[in-house]
Design a protein around this motif. Structure first.
Motif, mmCIF file in Angstrom:
data_model
loop_
_atom_site.group_PDB
_atom_site.id
_atom_site.type_symbol
_atom_site.label_atom_id
_atom_site.label_comp_id
_atom_site.label_asym_id
_atom_site.label_seq_id
_atom_site.Cartn_x
_atom_site.Cartn_y
_atom_site.Cartn_z
ATOM 1 N N GLY A 131 65.786 50.218 77.233
ATOM 2 C CA GLY A 131 65.834 49.953 79.179
ATOM 3 C C GLY A 131 64.874 47.960 78.594
ATOM 4 O O GLY A 131 64.431 47.762 79.434
ATOM 5 N N ALA A 132 65.232 47.882 77.325
ATOM 6 C CA ALA A 132 64.138 46.360 77.233
ATOM 7 C C ALA A 132 65.878 45.339 78.002
ATOM 8 O O ALA A 132 65.673 44.580 77.591
ATOM 9 N N ILE A 133 66.793 45.675 77.665
ATOM 10 C CA ILE A 133 67.960 45.048 78.109
ATOM 11 C C ILE A 133 68.504 45.785 78.822
ATOM 12 O O ILE A 133 68.817 46.667 78.242
ATOM 13 N N GLU A 134 68.936 45.148 80.047
ATOM 14 C CA GLU A 134 68.912 45.549 81.345
ATOM 15 C C GLU A 134 70.445 45.567 81.518
ATOM 16 O O GLU A 134 70.773 46.692 82.118
ATOM 17 N N LYS A 135 71.069 44.429 80.741
ATOM 18 C CA LYS A 135 72.623 44.628 81.181
ATOM 19 C C LYS A 135 73.387 43.414 79.769
ATOM 20 O O LYS A 135 72.474 42.747 79.414
ATOM 21 N N VAL A 136 74.821 43.902 79.852
ATOM 22 C CA VAL A 136 75.558 42.973 79.198
ATOM 23 C C VAL A 136 76.386 42.580 79.464
ATOM 24 O O VAL A 136 77.185 43.330 80.293
ATOM 25 N N THR A 137 76.700 41.527 79.616
ATOM 26 C CA THR A 137 77.819 40.986 80.481
ATOM 27 C C THR A 137 78.558 39.619 79.654
ATOM 28 O O THR A 137 77.851 39.383 78.896
ATOM 29 N N VAL B 16 65.226 43.088 68.556
ATOM 30 C CA VAL B 16 64.256 43.153 69.703
ATOM 31 C C VAL B 16 63.588 43.784 69.510
ATOM 32 O O VAL B 16 63.590 45.333 69.632
ATOM 33 N N VAL B 17 62.410 43.699 69.225
ATOM 34 C CA VAL B 17 61.265 44.161 68.895
ATOM 35 C C VAL B 17 59.949 43.807 69.653
ATOM 36 O O VAL B 17 59.885 42.982 69.586
ATOM 37 N N ASN B 18 59.123 45.256 70.924
ATOM 38 C CA ASN B 18 58.916 44.183 71.064
ATOM 39 C C ASN B 18 59.097 43.075 72.680
ATOM 40 O O ASN B 18 57.871 41.883 72.963
ATOM 41 N N GLY B 19 59.550 43.503 73.225
ATOM 42 C CA GLY B 19 59.956 41.884 73.686
ATOM 43 C C GLY B 19 60.696 40.553 72.871
ATOM 44 O O GLY B 19 60.967 39.400 73.410
ATOM 45 N N GLU B 20 60.493 40.430 71.386
ATOM 46 C CA GLU B 20 60.472 39.189 70.864
ATOM 47 C C GLU B 20 62.061 39.387 69.684
ATOM 48 O O GLU B 20 62.272 40.343 69.273
ATOM 49 N N ILE C 64 71.569 31.255 54.898
ATOM 50 C CA ILE C 64 71.933 29.638 54.497
ATOM 51 C C ILE C 64 72.178 29.582 53.572
ATOM 52 O O ILE C 64 72.803 30.581 52.725
ATOM 53 N N ASP C 65 72.816 28.220 52.876
ATOM 54 C CA ASP C 65 74.041 27.564 51.643
ATOM 55 C C ASP C 65 72.065 29.140 50.567
ATOM 56 O O ASP C 65 71.495 28.912 50.256
ATOM 57 N N GLY C 66 72.865 30.207 49.817
ATOM 58 C CA GLY C 66 72.059 30.034 48.666
ATOM 59 C C GLY C 66 71.624 31.762 48.886
ATOM 60 O O GLY C 66 70.912 31.787 47.742
ATOM 61 N N GLY C 67 71.458 32.256 50.105
ATOM 62 C CA GLY C 67 70.193 32.981 50.528
ATOM 63 C C GLY C 67 70.748 33.092 52.138
ATOM 64 O O GLY C 67 71.771 32.774 53.006
ATOM 65 N N LYS C 68 69.273 33.628 52.785
ATOM 66 C CA LYS C 68 69.054 34.040 53.606
ATOM 67 C C LYS C 68 67.535 33.741 54.539
ATOM 68 O O LYS C 68 66.499 33.577 53.854
ATOM 69 N N GLU C 69 67.188 33.664 55.748
ATOM 70 C CA GLU C 69 65.983 33.609 56.116
ATOM 71 C C GLU C 69 66.053 34.371 57.677
ATOM 72 O O GLU C 69 67.009 34.429 58.520
ATOM 73 N N THR C 70 64.855 34.709 57.362
ATOM 74 C CA THR C 70 64.265 35.666 58.898
ATOM 75 C C THR C 70 63.851 34.814 60.191
ATOM 76 O O THR C 70 62.729 34.035 58.717
ATOM 77 N N MET C 71 63.856 34.912 60.291
ATOM 78 C CA MET C 71 63.568 33.759 61.720
ATOM 79 C C MET C 71 62.530 34.646 63.340
ATOM 80 O O MET C 71 63.270 35.068 63.765
ATOM 81 N N VAL C 72 62.434 33.562 64.015
ATOM 82 C CA VAL C 72 62.326 34.490 65.298
ATOM 83 C C VAL C 72 62.429 32.439 66.354
ATOM 84 O O VAL C 72 62.532 32.200 65.523
ATOM 85 N N SER C 73 62.781 32.664 67.250
ATOM 86 C CA SER C 73 63.595 31.686 68.707
ATOM 87 C C SER C 73 62.440 31.954 70.024
ATOM 88 O O SER C 73 62.071 33.106 70.013
ATOM 89 N N SER C 74 62.198 31.088 70.403
ATOM 90 C CA SER C 74 61.846 30.767 71.843
ATOM 91 C C SER C 74 63.385 31.818 72.590
ATOM 92 O O SER C 74 63.937 31.621 72.365
ATOM 93 N N LEU C 75 63.046 31.961 73.817
ATOM 94 C CA LEU C 75 63.701 32.959 74.342
ATOM 95 C C LEU C 75 63.807 31.355 76.111
ATOM 96 O O LEU C 75 62.516 30.911 76.392
#
Lengths: 324, 249
Positions: B55-61, B149-153, B160-171
């Motif tokens: 239920g964290a995601i109420e709608k997909v448009t 999406v984990v606990n609203g985050e 990225i070039d040669g690898g990967k990064e885990t990130m968070v973003s503001s909403l």
């Protein structure tokens, strides 16, 4: 007036792709009677920066701010925006790679400057300003006309080449200003291999398909790639089967590459695969099926079982290198 | 949270591209139109998130910018599982205009997560997602290969070039997604196709935006010369040709 070129430094070094971009910018500067300013973000020595002068950059701006260690699209856009204004740039050139694709669209929207993404030529005319790019996965070329005062171009790797045009270059440090809105993202961890040839920038790519039969047979592919200083890649079924990491998948929904030489080994050449490799300068195909579609896009081909041909190919490359 | 997936209507990859007589445009007769493959993967991931986050995601448009001709593609997105759809009624001239029209739409109907495919398989521009984020003044993350999406985050991985990064973003933020975001695109079920007919598809008039570039013409690439077949018993000859003739090694 100037042509601003954003070049990436990796662990303090410029790579071939950066110099290709400077060469490209220098050509536009020559055609329009102006000069090239190169911009680099991150720690780098003065000596390395001055190498951009070999390809025609008469000024190199360096920005070394700890907050810019990881790419934040909005923050990097702000840095380039300020450099554009400082240098009165009329054309901004970036690579059509990970960073360029992340920043160029934001910069275009911020400056209301028309963007030609993934260009493959220098401008075919300057008035109006028109550049060619590939469309429909390489099935047609479009001529994009930019009508805004500032133009932004991202250049496909390996589409212009390196052209030396030595000038003495002035090195300038720059401290950009940021707004808090600039850093909306945060990197928690980075997992990166350093020193490996990047698939999207490699001159030579050795690619294996379903004809390789299984992940245990990839040794010779790695060996051939090692001999040629090449990157390795694979077709979609190989990535989907988990034989290789999906980061190696080249094709329509994977990576699009444009090496100088591409080996398609045991790859039938579905149209989705060809969409990712058709910009390669020379394609070599090995497949046991003479009717495989890969032969209609390949320049050179061998009809035969890849498991048998590949060891011979390795021997032939070894012999060639021994005589070179 | 609400998710918007931006959809582009593109020719099927197997389509042969023909030009109009004056080479100013592409001849669209006989083209089979599909959802842009990356957008389809983005939509699939959005639906997976809605189903698995309690239920964290109420709608997909879903939203697209285009004339009535693109509506079958939006209906297909509804059949795959989107809750509702918007079409901004204008034939856009470039990626900037698409982004500017979507900006008008999103300002009137805000979303927390906006998903765009990394590239469309028609103009291969990789531009709309970044432009859209800039025009909305929100964060963007490119080359996103996983999104949860984990606990609203929102947690992300980007390649990225040669690898990967885990990130968070503001909403709110825009994720420009690529291979890996979901494994296989979802195919509409019969029930999905039936219910899609009744789902809301709103047509919104253009926000009066302008383009920054135009396509002045097209060219077809020069036909490729026939493949030079080398005898499998003489692999050395191939290496010689690559060195002496093609000059690539």
């Amino acid at each position: 007036m100037s042509i601003l070129v954003y070049i990436e430094n990796r662990e303090g070094k410029f790579h071939k792709g950066a110099f290709e971009l400077v060469s490209y910018a220098a050509r536009i500067a020559k055609d329009t009677n102006t000069t090239v300013v190169a911009l680099s973000i991150g720690e780098i020595t003065k000596e390395e920066m001055s190498r951009a002068g070999t390809y025609g950059a008469s000024k190199v701006i360096t920005v070394n701010v700890p907050r810019l260690t990881a790419l934040d699209n909005a923050a990097y856009t702000s840095v380039i925006e300020q450099a554009v204004s400082l240098e009165a740039a009329t054309v901004v050139v970036l690579a059509s790679g990970f960073t360029g694709k992340a920043i160029a669209p934001r910069l275009s929207a911020r400056l209301k400057a028309g963007l030609v993404p993934a260009a493959v030529t220098v401008p075919v005319s300057y008035n109006p300003f028109v550049i060619r790019k590939k469309t429909f996965n390489g099935k047609a070329l479009a001529e994009i006309q930019v009508n805004t005062a500032i133009k932004i171009i991202t250049l496909n790797p390996n589409s212009f080449g390196l052209h030396e045009m030595p000038v003495s270059s002035e090195i300038v440090e720059f401290q950009p200003a940021f707004s808090e809105r600039d850093f909306g993202t945060k990197v928690l961890s980075t997992d990166k291999q350093v020193g490996k040839v990047l698939l999207t920038e490699a001159d030579i790519v050795v690619s294996g398909g379903r004809g390789m039969k299984g992940p245990e047979n990839w040794g010779p592919i790695e060996e051939l790639a090692g001999l040629l200083g090449a990157a390795t890649s694979c077709s979609r079924p190989v990535a989907d089967e988990g034989w290789r990491s999906h980061t190696e998948h080249v094709g329509q929904t994977g990576k699009v590459i444009a090496p100088i030489l591409y080996f398609a080994l045991g790859i039938s050449g579905a149209i989705q695969h060809v969409a990712g490799v058709s910009s390669s300068k020379v394609i070599v195909a090995v497949n046991k099926d003479p009717e495989a579609p890969i032969f209609s896009v390949a320049d050179y081909g061998i009809v035969g079982d890849v498991q048998k041909v590949l060891p011979e190919l390795i021997d032939a490359v070894k012999a060639f290198k021994a005589n070179a | 949270m609400k998710i918007l997936v931006c959809i582009s209507n593109v020719p099927d990859t197997t389509t042969k591209i023909k030009l109009s007589a004056d080479s100013k445009s592409v001849d669209t007769s006989g083209i089979q139109w599909v959802i842009n493959p990356w957008d389809e993967l983005a939509l699939t991931r959005a639906l997976e998130l809605k189903e698995t986050t309690g239920g964290a995601i109420e709608k997909v448009t879903v939203a697209t910018v285009g004339t009535a001709e693109v509506e079958p593609t939006l209906r297909k997105a509804l059949a795959i599982g989107a809750d509702d759809a918007f079409r901004v009624d204008i034939n856009p001239q470039d990626a900037y205009q698409v982004a500017a029209e979507l900006t008008g739409l999103i300002k009137a109907n805000p979303y927390d997560i906006i998903l765009c495919g990394i590239e469309s398989s028609d103009y291969n521009g990789s531009a709309v997602g970044g432009m859209l984020a800039e025009l909305l003044g929100i964060a963007s993350v490119s080359s996103v290969s996983s999104l949860s999406v984990v606990n609203g985050e929102v947690q992300l991985t980007r390649e990225i070039d040669g690898g990967k990064e885990t990130m968070v973003s503001s909403l709110p933020f825009t994720a420009i997604v690529q291979k890996g975001i979901s494994l296989e695109p979802r195919i509409p079920s019969m029930r999905g196709i039936m219910t899609a007919r009744a789902k809301p598809l709103q047509v919104v008039p253009s926000f009066g935006t302008e383009s920054l570039t135009l396509i002045s013409g097209f060219k077809l690439p020069a036909p490729k010369a026939a493949c030079h077949i080398v005898d499998g018993e003489n692999v050395k000859d191939l290496i010689r040709l690559l060195h002496e003739e093609a000059k690539v090694i």
